[in-house]
Design a protein around this motif. Structure first.
Motif, PDB file in Angstrom:
ATOM      1  N   UNK A  41       6.776  -0.145   4.349  1.00  0.00           N
ATOM      2  CA  UNK A  41       7.752  -1.027   4.991  1.00  0.00           C
ATOM      3  C   UNK A  41       7.198  -1.669   6.269  1.00  0.00           C
ATOM      4  N   UNK A  42       6.448  -0.903   7.071  1.00  0.00           N
ATOM      5  CA  UNK A  42       5.896  -1.510   8.295  1.00  0.00           C
ATOM      6  C   UNK A  42       4.735  -2.431   7.954  1.00  0.00           C
ATOM      7  N   UNK A  43       4.089  -2.190   6.811  1.00  0.00           N
ATOM      8  CA  UNK A  43       3.152  -3.142   6.206  1.00  0.00           C
ATOM      9  C   UNK A  43       2.030  -3.570   7.146  1.00  0.00           C
ATOM     10  N   UNK A  44       1.252  -2.600   7.593  1.00  0.00           N
ATOM     11  CA  UNK A  44       0.091  -2.932   8.414  1.00  0.00           C
ATOM     12  C   UNK A  44      -1.227  -2.695   7.709  1.00  0.00           C
ATOM     13  N   UNK A  45      -1.244  -1.757   6.769  1.00  0.00           N
ATOM     14  CA  UNK A  45      -2.473  -1.363   6.103  1.00  0.00           C
ATOM     15  C   UNK A  45      -2.275  -1.467   4.600  1.00  0.00           C
ATOM     16  N   UNK A  46      -3.151  -2.198   3.939  1.00  0.00           N
ATOM     17  CA  UNK A  46      -3.086  -2.395   2.490  1.00  0.00           C
ATOM     18  C   UNK A  46      -4.109  -1.479   1.827  1.00  0.00           C
ATOM     19  N   UNK A  47      -3.699  -0.353   1.213  1.00  0.00           N
ATOM     20  CA  UNK A  47      -4.682   0.519   0.556  1.00  0.00           C
ATOM     21  C   UNK A  47      -5.243  -0.168  -0.682  1.00  0.00           C
ATOM     22  N   UNK A  80       6.219  -3.044  -3.502  1.00  0.00           N
ATOM     23  CA  UNK A  80       5.253  -3.753  -2.671  1.00  0.00           C
ATOM     24  C   UNK A  80       3.813  -3.524  -3.110  1.00  0.00           C
ATOM     25  N   UNK A  81       3.572  -2.508  -3.948  1.00  0.00           N
ATOM     26  CA  UNK A  81       2.219  -2.287  -4.458  1.00  0.00           C
ATOM     27  C   UNK A  81       1.906  -3.196  -5.647  1.00  0.00           C
ATOM     28  N   UNK A  82       2.919  -3.876  -6.168  1.00  0.00           N
ATOM     29  CA  UNK A  82       2.740  -4.713  -7.361  1.00  0.00           C
ATOM     30  C   UNK A  82       2.335  -6.133  -6.961  1.00  0.00           C
ATOM     31  N   UNK A  83       1.314  -6.653  -7.623  1.00  0.00           N
ATOM     32  CA  UNK A  83       0.916  -8.047  -7.420  1.00  0.00           C
ATOM     33  C   UNK A  83       2.002  -8.953  -7.951  1.00  0.00           C
ATOM     34  N   UNK A  84       2.638  -9.713  -7.072  1.00  0.00           N
ATOM     35  CA  UNK A  84       3.783 -10.529  -7.452  1.00  0.00           C
ATOM     36  C   UNK A  84       3.843 -11.755  -6.555  1.00  0.00           C
ATOM     37  N   UNK A  85       2.986 -12.758  -6.817  1.00  0.00           N
ATOM     38  CA  UNK A  85       2.947 -13.937  -5.940  1.00  0.00           C
ATOM     39  C   UNK A  85       4.273 -14.698  -5.894  1.00  0.00           C
ATOM     40  N   UNK A  86       5.070 -14.652  -6.980  1.00  0.00           N
ATOM     41  CA  UNK A  86       6.366 -15.332  -6.949  1.00  0.00           C
ATOM     42  C   UNK A  86       7.305 -14.667  -5.943  1.00  0.00           C
ATOM     43  N   UNK A  87       7.343 -13.342  -5.951  1.00  0.00           N
ATOM     44  CA  UNK A  87       8.167 -12.619  -4.973  1.00  0.00           C
ATOM     45  C   UNK A  87       7.650 -12.867  -3.558  1.00  0.00           C
ATOM     46  N   UNK A  88       6.322 -12.947  -3.404  1.00  0.00           N
ATOM     47  CA  UNK A  88       5.745 -13.217  -2.092  1.00  0.00           C
ATOM     48  C   UNK A  88       6.180 -14.590  -1.585  1.00  0.00           C
ATOM     49  N   UNK A  89       6.152 -15.578  -2.461  1.00  0.00           N
ATOM     50  CA  UNK A  89       6.566 -16.931  -2.068  1.00  0.00           C
ATOM     51  C   UNK A  89       8.032 -16.958  -1.655  1.00  0.00           C
ATOM     52  N   UNK A 140      -4.647  -6.469  -5.623  1.00  0.00           N
ATOM     53  CA  UNK A 140      -5.514  -5.350  -5.258  1.00  0.00           C
ATOM     54  C   UNK A 140      -6.360  -4.870  -6.430  1.00  0.00           C
ATOM     55  N   UNK A 141      -5.801  -4.938  -7.648  1.00  0.00           N
ATOM     56  CA  UNK A 141      -6.575  -4.495  -8.806  1.00  0.00           C
ATOM     57  C   UNK A 141      -7.777  -5.398  -9.029  1.00  0.00           C
ATOM     58  N   UNK A 142      -7.599  -6.710  -8.854  1.00  0.00           N
ATOM     59  CA  UNK A 142      -8.724  -7.630  -9.017  1.00  0.00           C
ATOM     60  C   UNK A 142      -9.800  -7.350  -7.969  1.00  0.00           C
ATOM     61  N   UNK A 143      -9.375  -7.068  -6.741  1.00  0.00           N
ATOM     62  CA  UNK A 143     -10.337  -6.753  -5.680  1.00  0.00           C
ATOM     63  C   UNK A 143     -11.070  -5.455  -6.004  1.00  0.00           C
ATOM     64  N   UNK A 183      -6.501   1.364  -8.445  1.00  0.00           N
ATOM     65  CA  UNK A 183      -5.971   0.966  -7.132  1.00  0.00           C
ATOM     66  C   UNK A 183      -5.050   2.047  -6.576  1.00  0.00           C
ATOM     67  N   UNK A 184      -5.084   2.237  -5.272  1.00  0.00           N
ATOM     68  CA  UNK A 184      -4.255   3.252  -4.634  1.00  0.00           C
ATOM     69  C   UNK A 184      -2.879   2.690  -4.312  1.00  0.00           C
ATOM     70  N   UNK A 185      -1.842   3.446  -4.653  1.00  0.00           N
ATOM     71  CA  UNK A 185      -0.474   3.055  -4.341  1.00  0.00           C
ATOM     72  C   UNK A 185       0.173   4.038  -3.371  1.00  0.00           C
ATOM     73  N   UNK A 186      -0.661   4.672  -2.555  1.00  0.00           N
ATOM     74  CA  UNK A 186      -0.173   5.601  -1.551  1.00  0.00           C
ATOM     75  C   UNK A 186      -1.147   5.536  -0.371  1.00  0.00           C
ATOM     76  N   UNK A 187      -0.627   5.493   0.844  1.00  0.00           N
ATOM     77  CA  UNK A 187      -1.475   5.385   2.024  1.00  0.00           C
ATOM     78  C   UNK A 187      -2.132   6.707   2.421  1.00  0.00           C
ATOM     79  N   UNK A 188      -1.575   7.826   1.979  1.00  0.00           N
ATOM     80  CA  UNK A 188      -1.983   9.130   2.492  1.00  0.00           C
ATOM     81  C   UNK A 188      -2.699  10.003   1.465  1.00  0.00           C
TER      82      UNK A 188
END
Length: 569
Positions: free
Chosen positions: A529-535, A381-390, A344-347, A361-366
């Protein structure tokens, strides 16, 4: 697209202001170029308002303002699920009643053109709000605005009858009755449970106008009366015509208007693809447009001798959206993995390059980063972590097979829908394609006609991934609920949870600032946790305007007073 959303940084939250002002409406005047008050988390200060504020005496009488909007709506009811969009609101705010004015800090004052007085009190243990309407106020068909319109709007928005396709029911679903007061011009609203943000009702800054009873009394009327037409109005302007071929809506000063005479003769709203707006402005085709985070447009405005950048810290959010009903995205663990695979920071840095805007970058939806109560509730979940994602994708059964993940014979392949000609969305989709590709997720970018983006794709959930902006308001619980509540008309990710709904409901009835902050942050933790919107980031409110245009620009938490918009003498 913009949807009801969250407030800009303030010394106290807007909900706190509503609580403090429970007995009467707030007071306060709007300023220009003021600075947001400092908060204790070290985030940068931002200008609150930039609209070239001028007194009416300094303006010419008459003239035509050409205002760029990004789509010509089909649904002109701004409270209907398909009408809750920025372009619709820009037009309809000139035409429909709203009971409040909001200043640069989000303080609410009654709009005397419609609301002469309002009181909130406790009667027999229940919250009661009494709305006293201006006896001069009437609809363009000649019928008076009465308590029946308040009652009808409540019935349409309270959620008890599912046929009403509403963008949000927040607040109205806590009302148990609306009755006539001393006469037809007074509505008495009794709440079953307290609603701390009651000033968000019938509020211009909250994108919540009053609607006419005759056109919304049944679900069919509510959903269809404003389809491809604007049948009635009650504002400083009235509709002169909608031209679908020219993609314009023309409104003219209404001689039947009982308030201050509009300074302009007419406003022509022109639907123009976002990417084409800066050049249309340069050519003199429009006088005002929302540039947003478009660096090329920003430079183009600055290059023009009669052009002016009007920039302020708005309450708006740029985000990525995942469709939780897409076959590959029904598992929350998979959606969470996408969160961690997206940088998200790169974007954010790429989107905002050249705009002189904080890279935060925003780490809160509200809540936005420089707002009291803001904290990171993402649990990593706000941290860029491609290894954890894999690893999470492996655990969910999506295993790498060559350069793509497969499960049950199907590829983990997603379709990223963007509006054609939108450079920001193109940048985001390009980076997301690269980032997700690194963890074995194949993304296909699908540009679609900009004018069809919302109505044909977002509203109909025809996407796996997409990106747009959400419109903020001075009311955090009210403005956020529609985007996250299960079954809400503007919950386009189609995901949620009972715990998330409960936390948002608790924020709406909180009796203290601390209580509201706690509930909102619990809601935010559930949203991760429901992970529908990426701020992504607090979206810059950057507008291009002719230097001669007054009382129009980047509003922050304030609202435009359409009758005061005009040209300098």
């Amino acid at each position: 697209m913009n949807q009801p959303r969250i407030p800009l940084a303030r010394a106290v939250s807007a909900a706190a202001a509503a609580l403090l002002l429970c007995s009467c409406a707030g007071t306060g005047g709007a300023g220009d170029g003021t600075t947001a008050p400092a908060v204790n988390n070290g985030a940068p200060k931002m200008t609150q308002l930039a609209v070239n504020a001028k007194a009416r005496s300094q303006l010419k009488q008459g003239g035509t303002l050409n205002w760029a909007i990004d789509q010509l709506s089909a649904q002109w009811n701004p409270l209907q699920a398909d009408g809750s969009e920025a372009s619709t609101n820009d037009v309809m705010k000139a035409l429909l009643p709203t009971f409040w004015r909001s200043d640069a800090g989000g303080t609410q004052t009654p709009n005397k053109a419609y609301l002469l007085d309002v009181t909130a009190e406790t009667r027999r243990g229940k919250q009661v709000v009494t709305w006293t309407l201006n006896p001069k106020a009437h609809w363009s068909d000649g019928k008076p605005i009465t308590w029946r319109d308040v009652e009808a709007t409540w019935k349409a928005l309270n959620g008890t009858e599912k046929g009403f396709r509403t963008a949000s029911t927040t607040g109205f679903d806590q009302v148990e009755s609306v009755t006539m007061g001393v006469d037809d011009r007074q509505a008495v609203m009794t709440f079953a449970t307290p609603f701390s943000e009651w000033q968000a009702m019938f509020n211009n800054a909250a994108n919540a106008p009053l609607l006419p009873a005759d056109y919304i009394a049944t679900p069919e009327l509510f959903n269809t009366s404003f389809l491809d037409r604007i049948p009635v109005s009650a504002g400083p302007f009235k509709v002169a015509g909608i031209d679908r071929d020219a993609r314009t809506v023309t409104v003219v000063a209404d001689p039947g208007w009982w308030g201050d005479r509009p300074m302009l003769d007419r406003i022509v709203f022109k639907a123009i693809d976002t990417g084409a707006m800066p050049e249309a402005f340069a050519k003199g085709e429009v006088d005002f447009f929302n540039n947003g985070p478009n660096a090329a447009g920003y430079r183009r405005i600055q290059s023009l001798p009669d052009g002016e950048v009007r920039k302020a810290g708005g309450p708006n959010l740029r985000h990525l959206l995942l469709n939780g009903k897409s076959p590959q995205l029904t598992d929350a663990k998979v959606r969470q993995a996408l969160f961690q695979a997206i940088d998200r920071e790169a974007i954010t840095r790429t989107d905002l390059a050249g705009l002189d805007w904080p890279y935060t970058p925003m780490n809160n939806h509200f809540l936005v980063p420089n707002q009291n109560g803001y904290r990171d509730n993402s649990g990593g979940l706000s941290r860029y972590d491609p290894q954890a994602a894999a690893q999470a994708l492996d655990a969910a059964g999506w295993r790498l097979d060559g350069d793509v993940r497969r499960k049950g014979g199907k590829d983990l392949a997603l379709r990223f829908v963007i509006p054609a000609g939108n450079s920001i969305a193109l940048n985001e989709s390009t980076l997301v394609t690269q980032q997700l590709g690194k963890v074995g997720i194949r993304v296909t970018v699908a540009p679609v006609k900009a004018g069809d983006f919302f109505e044909q794709y977002v509203y109909k959930h025809d996407f796996d991934l997409t990106a747009f902006a959400l419109l903020g308001t001075p009311f955090p619980a009210t403005s956020s609920t529609g985007s996250f509540q299960q079954g809400a008309g503007s919950n386009y990710s189609q995901v949620g949870s009972d715990a998330l709904d409960s936390a948002m409901a608790e924020a709406a009835v909180a009796t203290s600032v601390d209580g509201e902050d706690e509930a909102i942050n619990r809601a935010d933790a559930e949203a991760w946790q429901v992970a529908g919107l990426v701020p992504l980031y607090q979206r810059p409110a950057i507008y291009g305007a002719r230097k001669s245009v007054a009382n129009l620009g980047a509003p922050g938490l304030s609202d435009f007073v359409y009758e005061n918009i005009g040209f300098l003498k």
